[in-house]
Design a protein around this motif. Sequence first.
Motif, PDB file in Angstrom:
ATOM      1  N   GLU A   2       1.127  -1.235   0.427  1.00 41.21           N
ATOM      2  CA  GLU A   2      -0.271  -0.090   0.033  1.00 41.21           C
ATOM      3  C   GLU A   2       1.693   1.208  -0.256  1.00 41.21           C
ATOM      4  OE1 GLU A   2      -0.400  -1.207   4.229  1.00 41.21           O
ATOM      5  OE2 GLU A   2      -0.594  -2.775   2.222  1.00 41.21           O
ATOM      6  N   ASP A   3       1.737   1.205   0.513  1.00 36.83           N
ATOM      7  CA  ASP A   3       2.601   2.206   0.352  1.00 36.83           C
ATOM      8  C   ASP A   3       3.823   2.256  -0.832  1.00 36.83           C
ATOM      9  OD1 ASP A   3       3.191   2.758   3.024  1.00 36.83           O
ATOM     10  OD2 ASP A   3       4.132   2.035   3.249  1.00 36.83           O
ATOM     11  N   VAL A   4       3.279   1.216  -1.922  1.00 36.96           N
ATOM     12  CA  VAL A   4       3.728   1.809  -2.964  1.00 36.96           C
ATOM     13  C   VAL A   4       2.602   1.157  -4.268  1.00 36.96           C
ATOM     14  CG1 VAL A   4       5.602   1.082  -4.978  1.00 36.96           C
ATOM     15  CG2 VAL A   4       6.406   0.217  -2.579  1.00 36.96           C
ATOM     16  N   PRO A   5       2.183   2.717  -4.949  1.00 39.26           N
ATOM     17  CA  PRO A   5       1.187   3.221  -5.679  1.00 39.26           C
ATOM     18  C   PRO A   5       1.119   2.009  -7.239  1.00 39.26           C
ATOM     19  CG  PRO A   5       1.095   5.100  -4.324  1.00 39.26           C
ATOM     20  CD  PRO A   5       2.754   4.456  -4.124  1.00 39.26           C
ATOM     21  N   GLU A   6       1.959   2.529  -7.918  1.00 40.19           N
ATOM     22  CA  GLU A   6       2.573   1.963  -8.427  1.00 40.19           C
ATOM     23  C   GLU A   6       1.942  -0.030  -9.168  1.00 40.19           C
ATOM     24  OE1 GLU A   6       6.681   2.178  -7.464  1.00 40.19           O
ATOM     25  OE2 GLU A   6       4.388   3.144  -7.165  1.00 40.19           O
ATOM     26  N   ALA A   7       2.548  -0.173  -7.078  1.00 37.95           N
ATOM     27  CA  ALA A   7       2.163  -1.957  -7.671  1.00 37.95           C
ATOM     28  C   ALA A   7       0.398  -1.563  -6.952  1.00 37.95           C
ATOM     29  CB  ALA A   7       3.115  -2.121  -6.263  1.00 37.95           C
ATOM     30  N   ALA A   8      -0.172  -0.916  -5.771  1.00 37.98           N
ATOM     31  CA  ALA A   8      -0.821  -1.685  -5.625  1.00 37.98           C
ATOM     32  C   ALA A   8      -2.385  -1.673  -6.525  1.00 37.98           C
ATOM     33  CB  ALA A   8      -1.075  -0.521  -4.061  1.00 37.98           C
TER      34      ALA A   8
END
Length: 547
Positions: free
Chosen positions: A22-28
């Motif tokens: 959740e701290d990595v928007p492009e992954a989430a």
Amino acid sequence: MNVHDSEHMAGLLEDAGYRRVEDVPEAAARATEAGDGGADVVIINTCSVRENAATRLFGNLGQLAAVKRERPGMQIAVAGCLAQQMGEGIVERAPWVDVVFGTHNLDVLPALLERARHNAQAAVEIEESLKVFPSTLPTRRESAYAAWVSIAVGCNNTCTFCIVPSLRGRQRDRRPGEVLAEIEAVAAQGVTEVTLLGQNVNSYGVGFGDRGAFARLLRAAGAVEGIERVRFTSPHPAAFTQDVIDAMAETPEVMPSLHMPLQSGSDRVLRAMRRSYRSARFLRILDDVRARMPEAAITTDIIVGFPGETEEDFQATLDVVERARFASAFTFEYSPRPGTPAADLPQVPADVVKDRYRRLDELVRRITHEENVRQEGRVLDVLVAEGEGRRDGVTARVSGRAADNRLVHVALPGHLAADDYDGGAPRPGDMVTVRVTHGAPHHLIADSARCGRPLGAEEAAANEALGAGERIWYDDGPALFEVRRTRAGDAWQRRRTESRSEPEPDTAPVSLGLPTIRVGAPGAVTARGAGGVDMGGRTLLGQPRTI
């Protein structure tokens, strides 16, 4: 206890360089309905107390398999009691699983992930006894204001229905100084509520020859500077002693809530379960607790349909429940666990079990509602929590726990938005003083912030037309809504601010789904963690890390 184990896993992986997804928007953003969260690494921490745990595990693994096919480099790990029980059997049924590890070796998780990645095959490691006490491991706590603190692991009881002792091992106690040092550490970080954890907390101290250790630990925990609330779970009725009741009653920081597992109200069934107490002893404990703490809320666990349970046995359970007046109860249909003595006994027919479960559930629901109605008019201090009120956004309320651990939904004053912290809205971790205006079947509603003024006929009619969850529950009392800002609320706000800040340029991530992620800067070659892992963009062998 499983939640706390997950916190240790998250701490280990963050120490190894992973970041929460959740701290990595492009992954989430690539999350799917399979519950992967968009992560590169997904860990499923399992329980095996009930049979449906295995069904749910393999159902979830089946959904994740499709995600993994479309996400090169993704890893799936299975941990916990079911992993301890099945070991290689998990990989045999789900060959796309990369890592399996049990309850005794949480510390090897980062190394196993790297081994599976390097060898391109599943890494399975199950230890028969505890190698590292979990509380010595790094911890990524889910809450900024409340903390789990383990005081013991394992269990020395031999309940015939329970698989836990064979998977968690015999009880091992931490020394009191170690426990208090952890409580002091979390208090220094802003935590104001701690929950002491153990399979059988009131047997704490037996391992080092001090049977009064748990009562003294409760008093000492309450004396730690900054700690306002102390809870514990779970005790065993057979070992529950008066000194613990006295410690609860005489230590203001120890909350008047008690989870006391009954399992059955039939003495015959309790004997077959190897529960070394009888119903009269159980009820006497409840009477003693309420004599010292009349406001105490007592909850329990009950199993329906244990092998050999007759209608007379079941009626005895209903009688004890009626007499005990539990604030709530976790009720279960008996689930045979392979390897336990009760699994080999003649089973009660499924239709009979389901009918008994329905009848018990109806009784528990009625009593819970009646006990909640009795709370109307009480003034409570509520510790505001995060994620407790699923409909808070719709109802303009915040939610949290009273001292007795009842869930309370609190109305905000009409002019105040829930996220207007500068304007006076309580933050998670802050305390709110309110009055209960309605006792609902499963929670309390405290809308006293909106009371104290006459309603026009039109406004009253519009309110009455709303559903029970949406309406404001007025009473005849004055308006009451007092917020006390706390160190815990400050800690929550700091964490919130930090989570929204941009990561350092060279610390971008691999995603972890407990979840979490870390995409390393290309070419980073800093060796970190077990197994010689570079948690930057490449392993030490120069292999690219896929995000």
